[in-house]
Design an enzyme around this catalytic site. Structure first.
Site, short mmCIF file in Angstrom:
data_model
loop_
_atom_site.label_atom_id
_atom_site.label_comp_id
_atom_site.label_asym_id
_atom_site.label_seq_id
_atom_site.Cartn_x
_atom_site.Cartn_y
_atom_site.Cartn_z
N LYS A 45 1.46 9.29 -5.35
CA LYS A 45 0.23 8.86 -5.07
C LYS A 45 -0.66 10.11 -5.42
CE LYS A 45 -2.78 7.69 -1.20
NZ LYS A 45 -2.68 7.19 0.18
N LYS B 197 -5.65 -5.57 4.18
CA LYS B 197 -6.28 -4.22 3.69
C LYS B 197 -7.32 -4.69 2.78
CE LYS B 197 -6.30 0.47 2.31
NZ LYS B 197 -5.23 1.69 2.07
N HIS C 215 -10.82 -2.31 2.00
CA HIS C 215 -11.01 -0.98 1.32
C HIS C 215 -12.03 -0.97 -0.02
CE1 HIS C 215 -9.26 3.25 1.33
NE2 HIS C 215 -10.63 3.28 1.84
N HIS D 121 1.65 2.27 4.10
CA HIS D 121 0.65 3.54 4.31
C HIS D 121 0.58 4.04 5.59
CE1 HIS D 121 -3.33 5.34 4.64
NE2 HIS D 121 -3.41 5.40 3.10
N ASP E 53 0.76 -1.38 -0.07
CA ASP E 53 -0.07 0.11 0.06
C ASP E 53 0.90 1.26 0.00
OD1 ASP E 53 -2.01 1.91 0.50
OD2 ASP E 53 -3.02 0.94 1.85
N ASP E 54 0.81 2.16 -1.09
CA ASP E 54 1.55 3.22 -1.21
C ASP E 54 3.02 2.96 -1.22
OD1 ASP E 54 -0.91 4.32 -0.89
OD2 ASP E 54 -0.36 5.55 0.78
N ASP F 130 -0.42 -0.62 -4.70
CA ASP F 130 -1.63 -0.02 -5.18
C ASP F 130 -1.75 1.32 -5.81
OD1 ASP F 130 -1.13 1.30 -2.85
OD2 ASP F 130 -3.39 1.53 -2.37
N ASN F 131 -0.56 2.08 -5.46
CA ASN F 131 -0.35 3.55 -6.33
C ASN F 131 1.30 3.70 -5.70
OD1 ASN F 131 -2.86 4.11 -3.67
ND2 ASN F 131 -0.78 5.00 -3.63
N ARG G 105 -7.83 -0.83 -6.15
CA ARG G 105 -7.96 -2.35 -5.73
C ARG G 105 -9.05 -3.13 -6.40
NH1 ARG G 105 -5.18 -2.91 -0.35
NH2 ARG G 105 -3.80 -1.14 -0.68
N CYS H 135 -5.99 4.53 -3.66
CA CYS H 135 -6.39 3.02 -3.13
C CYS H 135 -7.56 2.32 -3.40
CB CYS H 135 -6.35 3.02 -1.66
SG CYS H 135 -6.32 1.48 -0.80
N SER I 82 -8.29 2.05 5.23
CA SER I 82 -7.03 2.22 5.47
C SER I 82 -6.80 2.36 7.04
CB SER I 82 -6.86 3.67 4.95
OG SER I 82 -7.01 3.47 3.41
MG MG Z 1 -2.62 3.29 -1.34
#
Ligand code: MG
Length: 447
Positions: free
Chosen positions: A293, A121, A123, A220, A25-26, A272-273, A69, A65, A146
């Site tokens: 991001k 996660k 989300h 994240h 994540d991130d 994810d980004n 996903r 995010c 998150s």
């Molecule tokens: Mg993210």
């Protein structure tokens, strides 16, 4: 009878391959050793890349995010499912979620006899119809959204980007199969517990093929790491969190080796980004790519991508353009499942590239911010119709003619050459028109 047997179609299909998707994540393009980070140690991911195929041009399907996903699990641009919009992601008070009618990788593989697990996660919605067990997963262990959501009312501003965030600052629950098992979740041991859960799930699968969707909570913000990793990285707590994820990847791959199923399991690692740059030291790095991001510059959506299946994937590095929406067609290919009827899929089965080193057909890629198309790539060329920094006080700019960059000669998108290449702009515009002409946006879920 004998001749019938001899001429009958081969009944011994190859065993259905297992699939593990590990989703950070991130995590930025520049945050792993094998992508050039000089400060974060990732020996397990570096080894995975050395044994597998490392993509230089792999994309998440969105700049933030929730849409990212949704796209990964459905194989579709988020605009088709309605999982994108002005609010950017789902919040605990959002009414929407991944529509039940959307078909996820888990649903497609479950139909082919796969055991399916979600760890980490989610989300993609907390309401009935959108939750992991409603979307094809047999089991689920992790956070519903998150780790910086549901903040304590008296939490000081900026606490989520702190190098020492308070343990109990966020009331996000830890769920098992939809039921709260801990609230607030103890985030310091999340990566460790997710990993134990993943190892246990893999070991339990003896007779059935399986799909594991392992979506890490980190890196994240707020940033946490287990005591074994805290304070160990040169890159501070951000590096600690990434190094613990690297350890986790090592545990998953080692379990597959020990179980003797590595050769029959495709593992794909990505993010994810891009990195959340406004978080400063807790924000990661996109390497030489521009912005991060939230933006449709390369740093927002080009991410690490590593495929591993020892003995099946020839080790190497590829500059072929691929993206998270390719994982759905690739997954159903591994399982020998037909694509779902009447569903527009936006990706390609990567098998020819992964297993036979064959180039993929050239195809355009579309960069959306929310439900707006901002940019498009075709070959080495990328045109920006609009630009806006990822976060902060982002000023939206429209460009006519569009900005044009050559991502080979100018990967940092610094030199706009649109005046010299009207023919390229026309080609990209044609691809955009073709994409948009039949596009049916899904009912917005994030408003
Ligand atoms: Mg993210």
């Amino acid at each position: 009878m004998v001749s019938l047997l001899l001429t009958a179609p081969v009944a011994f299909a190859a065993p259905k391959a297992n699939l593990v998707i590990i989703f950070a994540d991130d995590l930025g393009y520049g945050d792993l050793g094998c992508y050039g980070s000089p400060v974060i140690r990732t020996p397990n991911l570096d080894r995975m890349a050395a044994e597998g195929l490392r993509f230089t041009d792999f994309y998440s399907a969105a700049e933030v995010c929730t849409p990212s996903r949704a796209a990964l699990l459905t194989g579709r641009y988020p605009i088709r499912s309605g999982m994108c919009g002005n609010r950017r992601v789902l919040f605990p008070n959002s009414k929407g979620g991944l529509p039940p009618a959307e078909i996820t990788i888990a649903e497609a593989l479950k139909g082919a006899g796969y055991a399916t697990a979600h760890i980490g996660k989610w989300h993609l919605g907390i309401h009935e119809g959108s939750r992991p067990l409603d979307q094809g997963f047999d089991r689920s262990f992790g956070l519903p959204y998150s780790n910086d959501m549901d903040a304590r009312a008296d939490l000081p501003r900026g606490a989520s980007g702190s190098p020492n965030p308070p343990h109990d600052g966020w009331n996000v629950p830890l769920l098992r199969d939809g039921k709260i098992v801990e609230q607030p979740a103890d985030q310091t041991t999340l990566t460790k517990r997710y990993t134990e859960e993943a190892v246990k799930f893999i070991k339990e699968q003896k007779r059935r093929p399986f799909f594991l969707y392992f979506a890490h909570t980190f890196p994240h913000v707020p940033m946490f790491a287990s005591p074994a990793f805290k304070g160990r990285s040169r890159a501070g707590i951000y590096g600690d969190a990434v190094e613990e994820i690297d350890w986790s990847v090592g545990q998953v791959l080692e379990t597959l080796r020990k179980q003797g199923i590595a050769k029959n399991t495709l593992v794909f690692f990505t993010s994810d980004n891009g990195p959340w740059l406004i978080m400063g030291d807790q924000g990661g790095s996109a390497g030489l790519l521009r912005d991060g991001k939230g933006s449709t510059w390369e740093g927002g959506m080009r991410v690490p991508g590593i495929a591993w299946m020892p003995g099946r994937i020839k080790p190497g590095v590829t500059a072929q353009l691929a993206h998270t929406m390719d994982l759905f067609p690739t997954a159903i290919g591994l399982a020998g499942v037909k694509p779902p009827a009447n569903v527009v899929l936006d990706g390609l089965n990567l098998a020819p590239l992964l297993f036979e080193a064959m180039p993929l057909p050239e195809r355009p890629f579309f960069y959306y911010r929310g439900d707006q198309l901002f940019a498009s790539r075709l070959g080495e060329w990328k045109a920006h119709f609009r630009t806006q920094p990822g976060y902060g006080q982002p000023k939206l700019e429209s460009h006519e003619p569009p900005l044009l960059f050559h991502l080979g000669r100018d990967p940092s998108e610094k030199r706009n050459v649109s005046a010299d290449h009207p023919d390229v702009l026309a080609q990209i515009q044609q691809a955009v028109n073709a994409h948009q002409s039949g596009l049916v946006p899904g009912a917005p879920q994030l408003e």
